[in-house]
Design a protein around this motif. Structure first.
Motif: not given
Lengths: 248, 229
Positions: A102-104, A166-172, A175, A211-212, B85-86, B89-90, B94, B97
């Motif tokens: 997972w990347r965040a 979190v992992a799948a979200c482009p913004n980590s 929610m 988190f984003g 911010k988004n 946050s990473r 990947y 992805f």
């Protein structure tokens, strides 16, 4: 079947990490993805190399420990399954499979494919509980909960906190996880008493963890192994707005 | 006051403000579209001129304009803040992805469609708002519009901006309702259908305006004499 694996290897949190290629020979199609990794690790141990570190526990999709990014998808291909429920029959002979953690920023890598998900624990500690003493088991009809509400709360409660959202979200963004917890408790009579403080504290902690923001593209819902719906995010937004209006 | 600051600082608070300003801007878009339909009236622009004079002379409209400006500034500012911010946050992306397997295109490009619409907005204001309201060229707005839309290049840019506005609103409209917590099983179809007015019908209608002036409308003598901004 034979598989080529490209696995993220990282010795420690400070290591830069890199993808390392492994050949997995004679893999049974009946194996789960984690069993295939076990076999690869056995070979690595025999060769005197460091085995690939990955999280796992129950291996039946209920503990939320496992979680790998497989070919760019959280928990790999397929809907409504955790990594441990993914089987090798879902892949083709000779396929190249990229395996990443997972990347965040809120989930720092500990080693290889293992990430630190204690941010979720801290969010839960901030308000993901009820502090009321509930005593013994109440009479079945003492606290009435309409069936559709109970079902909705149960759907939210099925969140296993794996972090795929979190992992799948482009913004980590976390929610979907936080929404599932807020929603589950806000729907039930026992949780309603503290709904105001709960949503404020949990959202505050979620933001502190780095988190984003949610941009409503719903990748989380698509990858959630428990298929938790984004309608819970709408409910959390509503709860948050309400809490800000009624908070004393 | 401190509660308001806490609300603004929170992720959901910022998103709620973005939704409110975005949906407010949608109401402006509707008004702008309905008013500009008068451009299609074949009366040499008399009805359109009467409409623009009514807007200029109406103190309520002038007052609402302040909110419109604030709405635009807040929406754009918050959009950039949330996007940044988004993005940050990473820190480590990947290697592979496959986001596009799970998400609609419109939801992934909102910041870029929004940025293009912003550039369009600046050019659009410079073409029509500045000469009619600031430099006061005394040229009827109808003639200014008719003249500007004679340029196929300008029309092409205008139509491209409207396509991107459509994409922006395809995601943004329903997203606004979701953020306000108003999207659920019961209303999602209704919001989707209502949203089509904003992401499909209005941009389509606006796109007909330059095409009408380029292909159908004949320039009047007064419009022939003015230059294009």
């Amino acid at each position: 079947m034979n598989i080529t694996l490209k696995v993220w290897r990282q010795r420690n949190p400070n290591d830069t990490g890199r993808l390392v290629t492994y050949e997995a020979k004679n893999v049974s199609t009946h194996m789960s993805f984690l069993e295939m990794l076990d076999v690869v690790n056995n070979d690595l141990v025999k060769k005197g190399e460091d085995p690939i570190a990955f999280d796992h526990d129950c291996r039946e999709g209920i503990c939320g420990s496992c979680g790998l990014m497989i070919n760019g998808r959280a928990h790999g291909p397929g809907r409504g399954i955790a990594t441990c429920q993914l089987h090798m029959r879902g892949f083709k002979d000779g396929e190249v499979i990229v395996v990443e953690p997972w990347r965040a920023n809120a989930f720092p890598i500990i080693k290889d494919l293992v990430v630190d998900r204690t941010a979720f624990e801290r969010i839960m500690q901030a308000g993901g509980y009820t502090s009321a003493k509930t005593g013994g088991v109440p009479d079945g009809n003492a606290v009435l909960v309409p069936k559709p509400v109970a079902e909705d709360a149960m759907d939210a409660a099925s969140c296993i906190g794996c972090g795929a959202c979190v992992a799948a979200c482009p913004n980590s963004s976390a929610m979907l996880f936080v929404a599932a917890k807020v929603s589950q408790l806000a729907l039930l009579p026992q949780g309603k008493a503290e709904r105001t403080q709960r949503v404020l504290a949990m959202v505050d902690q979620m933001d502190k963890e780095g988190f984003g923001n949610c941009s409503n593209n719903y990748a989380c819902e698509a990858e959630c192994p428990k298929e938790i719906k984004v309608t819970h995010i709408a409910r959390m937004n509503r709860e948050y707005l309400r809490a800000n209006l009624v908070e004393k | 006051m401190s509660k308001l600051i806490t609300f603004y600082k929170s992720s959901i608070g910022k998103k709620i403000l973005m939704s409110l300003t975005g949906l407010f801007l949608c109401t402006f878009l509707m008004e702008h579209f309905v008013g500009n339909l008068l451009l299609f009236k074949e009366d040499g622009g008399r009805a359109y001129e009467a409409y623009t004079e009514f807007l200029l002379g109406n103190p309520v409209i002038r007052f609402v304009e302040i909110f419109l400006l604030v709405g635009f500034v807040l929406h754009i500012f918050l959009g950039v803040v949330v996007w940044w911010k988004n993005r940050t946050s990473r820190s480590h992306n990947y290697v592979e992805f496959r986001l596009k397997d799970n998400t609609p295109l419109a939801s992934r490009i909102t910041i870029w469609t929004g940025s293009f619409v912003f550039i369009f907005l600046v050019i659009h204001l410079n073409s029509f708002f500045v000469p009619s309201r600031i430099t006061d060229t005394k040229v009827p707005l109808y003639d200014l519009v008719a003249q500007a839309f004679q340029s196929p290049l300008y029309d092409g840019f205008y139509i491209l901006a409207l396509i991107l506005l459509g994409y922006h609103l395809k995601h943004g409209f329903q997203s606004g309702f979701q953020t306000l917590g108003l999207l659920n099983k019961k209303y999602s179809t209704l919001v989707e259908l209502f949203g089509m007015i904003f992401w499909l019908i209005i941009p389509l209608g606006f796109a007909c305006m330059p095409l009408y002036f380029l292909l159908i409308h004949k320039l009047g003598p007064s419009a022939m004499t003015i230059g294009v901004n």
